[in-house]
Design a protein around this motif. Structure first.
Motif, PDB file in Angstrom:
ATOM      1  N   VAL A 136      40.271  31.065  43.459  1.00  0.00           N
ATOM      2  CA  VAL A 136      39.614  31.856  44.515  1.00  0.00           C
ATOM      3  C   VAL A 136      40.624  32.181  45.612  1.00  0.00           C
ATOM      4  O   VAL A 136      41.657  31.519  45.724  1.00  0.00           O
ATOM      5  CB  VAL A 136      38.453  31.067  45.190  1.00  0.00           C
ATOM      6  N   ALA A 138      41.196  32.334  49.815  1.00  0.00           N
ATOM      7  CA  ALA A 138      40.684  31.546  50.937  1.00  0.00           C
ATOM      8  C   ALA A 138      39.710  32.359  51.781  1.00  0.00           C
ATOM      9  O   ALA A 138      38.804  31.805  52.389  1.00  0.00           O
ATOM     10  CB  ALA A 138      41.837  31.040  51.791  1.00  0.00           C
ATOM     11  N   VAL A 139      39.923  33.676  51.835  1.00  0.00           N
ATOM     12  CA  VAL A 139      39.132  34.517  52.745  1.00  0.00           C
ATOM     13  C   VAL A 139      38.632  35.770  52.034  1.00  0.00           C
ATOM     14  O   VAL A 139      39.107  36.105  50.942  1.00  0.00           O
ATOM     15  CB  VAL A 139      39.987  34.930  53.976  1.00  0.00           C
ATOM     16  N   GLU A 175      34.745  29.831  55.259  1.00  0.00           N
ATOM     17  CA  GLU A 175      34.726  30.389  53.898  1.00  0.00           C
ATOM     18  C   GLU A 175      35.963  29.949  53.093  1.00  0.00           C
ATOM     19  O   GLU A 175      36.035  30.180  51.889  1.00  0.00           O
ATOM     20  CB  GLU A 175      34.622  31.928  53.950  1.00  0.00           C
ATOM     21  N   THR A 176      36.931  29.318  53.770  1.00  0.00           N
ATOM     22  CA  THR A 176      38.148  28.855  53.088  1.00  0.00           C
ATOM     23  C   THR A 176      37.915  27.537  52.324  1.00  0.00           C
ATOM     24  O   THR A 176      38.810  27.068  51.625  1.00  0.00           O
ATOM     25  CB  THR A 176      39.292  28.619  54.103  1.00  0.00           C
ATOM     26  N   PHE A 179      38.632  27.212  48.517  1.00  0.00           N
ATOM     27  CA  PHE A 179      40.074  27.279  48.279  1.00  0.00           C
ATOM     28  C   PHE A 179      40.743  25.961  48.656  1.00  0.00           C
ATOM     29  O   PHE A 179      41.576  25.435  47.915  1.00  0.00           O
ATOM     30  CB  PHE A 179      40.679  28.434  49.092  1.00  0.00           C
ATOM     31  N   ASN A 267      33.140  39.227  46.540  1.00  0.00           N
ATOM     32  CA  ASN A 267      33.572  38.098  47.379  1.00  0.00           C
ATOM     33  C   ASN A 267      34.464  37.138  46.582  1.00  0.00           C
ATOM     34  O   ASN A 267      33.961  36.321  45.803  1.00  0.00           O
ATOM     35  CB  ASN A 267      32.345  37.364  47.922  1.00  0.00           C
ATOM     36  N   THR A 269      36.042  34.538  47.437  1.00  0.00           N
ATOM     37  CA  THR A 269      36.162  33.143  47.897  1.00  0.00           C
ATOM     38  C   THR A 269      35.180  32.211  47.171  1.00  0.00           C
ATOM     39  O   THR A 269      35.252  30.996  47.344  1.00  0.00           O
ATOM     40  CB  THR A 269      35.873  33.009  49.417  1.00  0.00           C
TER      41      THR A 269
END
Ligand code: HEM
Length: 346
Positions: A136, A138-139, A175-176, A179, A267, A269
């Motif tokens: 994924v 990170a952002v 949202e990170t 990750f 998305n 992430t």
């Protein structure tokens, strides 16, 4: 004067620079720059090259080598995509294995991310994919990715990263988390042949009825981890891979994961649940690996929006940002190659 001597490929670059420059400009214009983003491709590449560019090299993933081989499709994706390489067949590819970062002489074993890029098929049926080890991002947005790069950039005064700044960035961006979980649990393997390389961003497969299916893909290793490497060898991973391919081809299963209606394909992430349908489309068989200066991968821009008939981009804004930034990086390095041949024009 150029800071480093890149391999000389002037004529090919001259032709491709024209073609890719045009394509990059077109994609950039169609996409409206980076969508509504205030961050431009130039901003990204300025930041990635870090104020003191390694001229002639990619501004990201600068250290790498060329590979060649074939994608042997088992035909299982044919009901989902009209892309010719998914019919039961073999398609030759040129590719590049690299480590993240802007330094073309960085020690292999320090790199946080390893990568596999492939270019297969011809003309309107060309497919280019650049894959990384994390599953994924990170952002979600180009702007946040730019902030992430800023937070991770070394302080110009000290030459060191600022842990406070990094902590603050992650604290502001929950949202990170996925990750960061991956990062915390990831143990780099002892070979480029034993990593998993992810598309991260999602794309659509399109079949002959025009039906779309959102997918991500990953190149999965087919061999077990190798012996520990000599940590004093700056090129430990490259050397291991060259030796490995000399004795036998290296294969990866190209595995597609199908989104359900519950997954947001825009998305990058969010991991899709493990019960989603997975399908092995075939094997990527690497038959040859050579240093970058001796191969023909240097003049390729692995733009993720170069897709064959039967595949399309999702609305993930990172894809547009990548396409524009890769074109800008390509434009800079290609120009530097040309100027090296004619420095009096500088
Ligand atoms: C907004 C996000 C991103 C930006 C701005 C960005 C930027 C760049 C740039 C400037 C290059 C050098 C291109 C060249 O000179 O040919 C590059 C290379 C690369 N990027 Fe990204 N990147 C982004 C996200 C990603 C993601 C999500 C992936 C993985 C799925 C990825 C994988 C790669 C790989 C594998 C290469 C090296 C390809 C090669 O061997 O030529 N990047 N990136």
């Amino acid at each position: 004067m150029l800071k480093q001597k890149p391999s000389a490929l002037p004529l090919r670059y001259a032709i491709i620079l024209g073609a890719v420059g045009g394509l990059g400009a077109l994609i950039f214009a169609v996409a409206g720059g980076l969508g509504q983003s205030a961050v431009t491709a130039q901003d990204f590449v300025d930041l990635q090259e870090g104020g003191n560019p390694h001229l002639g090299f990619r501004r990201a993933h600068a250290k790498g080598f060329c590979i060649a081989g074939e994608f042997v499709s088992n035909g299982s994706l044919q009901p989902f995509s009209t892309a010719p390489m998914f019919a039961a067949s073999s398609t030759p590819f040129v590719g590049r294995i690299s480590i993240a970062g802007n330094n073309p002489t960085a020690p292999d074993l320090n790199a946080p991310v390893r990568s596999l890029a492939l270019s297969l098929g011809e003309g309107a049926n060309r497919w280019q994919t650049a894959m990384n080890t994390p599953p994924v991002m990170a952002v979600v947005t180009p702007e946040a990715f730019y902030e992430q790069l800023q937070a991770l950039s070394p302080d110009p005064e000290t030459g060191e990263r600022n842990p406070e700044r990094i902590r603050a960035f992650f604290a502001e961006h929950p949202e990170t988390q996925t990750f960061r979980n991956w990062q915390a649990g990831y143990t780099p393997s002892n070979s480029f042949a034993t990593e998993i390389y992810h598309s991260i961003n999602a794309f659509y497969l399109i079949n002959e009825n025009g039906e779309r299916q959102a997918v991500r893909w990953a190149a999965m290793p087919t061999v077990n981890n190798g012996e520990p490497l000599n940590s004093d060898d700056t090129n430990a991973l490259q050397n291991e891979f060259f030796n490995r391919v000399e004795s036998a081809p290296v294969a990866f299963d190209l595995t597609f994961t199908f989104a359900s209606g519950a997954d947001d394909e825009t998305n990058p992430t969010v991991l899709w649940p493990s019960e989603r349908r997975n399908m092995i489309a075939g094997q990527i068989v690497v038959q040859k690996a050579v240093p970058e200066g001796e191969g023909n991968c240097n003049n390729i821009n692995f733009d993720p929006l170069i897709l064959p008939t039967g595949m399309a981009a999702t609305a993930d804004p990172i894809l547009r940002a990548r396409s524009a930034a890769y074109a800008e990086s390509y434009r800079r390095r290609a120009r530097e190659h040309l100027l090296q041949q004619a420095p009096e024009n500088n």
